[in-house]
Scaffold this active site. Structure first.
Site, PDB file in Angstrom:
ATOM      1  CD  GLU A  59      10.950 113.998  27.914  1.00 15.12           C
ATOM      2  OE1 GLU A  59      10.705 114.719  28.939  1.00 15.12           O
ATOM      3  OE2 GLU A  59      12.303 113.594  27.956  1.00 15.12           O
ATOM      4  CG  HIS A  64      13.720 115.046  33.370  1.00 15.75           C
ATOM      5  ND1 HIS A  64      12.820 115.778  32.564  1.00 15.75           N
ATOM      6  CD2 HIS A  64      14.116 113.856  32.343  1.00 15.75           C
ATOM      7  CE1 HIS A  64      12.154 115.395  31.925  1.00 15.75           C
ATOM      8  NE2 HIS A  64      13.033 114.171  31.532  1.00 15.75           N
TER       9      HIS A  64
END
Length: 251
Positions: free
Chosen positions: A88, A175
């Site tokens: 990420e 998340h």
């Protein structure tokens, strides 16, 4: 092995490493998940990378913090020998590209924040002097990004940045959370406040209570205690607390 030029960043690597361990010690991220970055210049950042002896966020050392460019390539010779940036990375770099006022980005998976959002509970200014910086942050609004995806490319990262707008923190549905600030310390402390508000909200609702925002008159009475207290003193506490947590763990 880091090059001599790269060792000049040692103090900043130590800061990011300490922040990772504080994040783990506070329960914002478990196991090997989560990362923090610090802008170095207009094309490079320091970020916790995964190495050959990965032990998890709570055991991050300065050597785990590597210099990379905004495209994920090494920012200096030898920086990625045996290491890889997080999947990420675009979550960090897109924020740094689009918001020049920030230099630090945190991404974590705090269970209480995720649970509160999935239960339909938003982060609100439900307290007052209990946590003044957190109350002010919540009063300004904590947006929610509606996609529970791995933010692994610029397109997905841009969607998150749009959801976040100009706010310091965004909740990522199913998340976690992203916190952005001018300093690493502030980014971590913001995430701690949001996590605390989420945990209190869950406890209140579980006890049958109703969440109520702090009245505007009370909010107006909350003093700004200044960065020396809100950030500097709070950060020293987090480091001292971390030493206590680490000292209690078996080697």
């Amino acid at each position: 092995m880091l090059t001599p030029a790269s060792t000049e960043l040692r103090s900043r690597r130590e800061l990011v490493a300490h922040a990772c361990r504080v994040m783990a010690g506070r329960g914002l991220a478990d196991g090997i998940l989560g990362h923090i970055s610090l802008r170095i210049d207009d094309r490079r950042l320091l970020i916790r990378c995964r190495g050959p002896q990965e032990r998890g966020l709570g055991y991050t050392t300065p050597d785990d913090v590597r210099l990379v460019d905004f495209d994920g390539a090494e920012g200096a010779p030898g920086e990625l020998d045996g290491y890889s940036p997080p999947n990420e990375l675009p979550l960090h770099t897109e924020l740094l590209r689009q918001r020049p006022e920030i230099d630090a980005v945190l991404h974590a998976h705090p269970p209480d924040v995720v649970a509160a959002d999935l239960a339909g509970i938003s982060i609100r200014p439900i307290v007052g002097a209990f946590d003044i910086p957190g109350t002010r942050l919540a009063a300004g609004g904590v947006p929610v990004h509606p996609r529970g995806v791995l933010i692994r490319n610029r397109r997905l990262a841009d969607e998150m940045v749009r959801s976040m707008a100009d706010r310091p923190v965004v909740v990522l549905r199913a998340h976690g959370v992203t916190s952005a600030a001018a300093t690493v310390e502030q980014a971590v402390l913001q995430a701690i406040s949001v996590d605390g508000l989420a945990r209190l909200s869950l406890r209140i609702v579980s006890a049958g209570g109703t969440l109520l925002d702090l009245p505007d008159t009370d909010l107006a009475e909350l003093p700004d205690l200044g960065a020396g207290f809100n950030t500097d003193t709070a950060w020293r506490h987090e480091l001292a607390r971390l030493c206590g947590v680490v000292a209690s763990k078996p080697l």
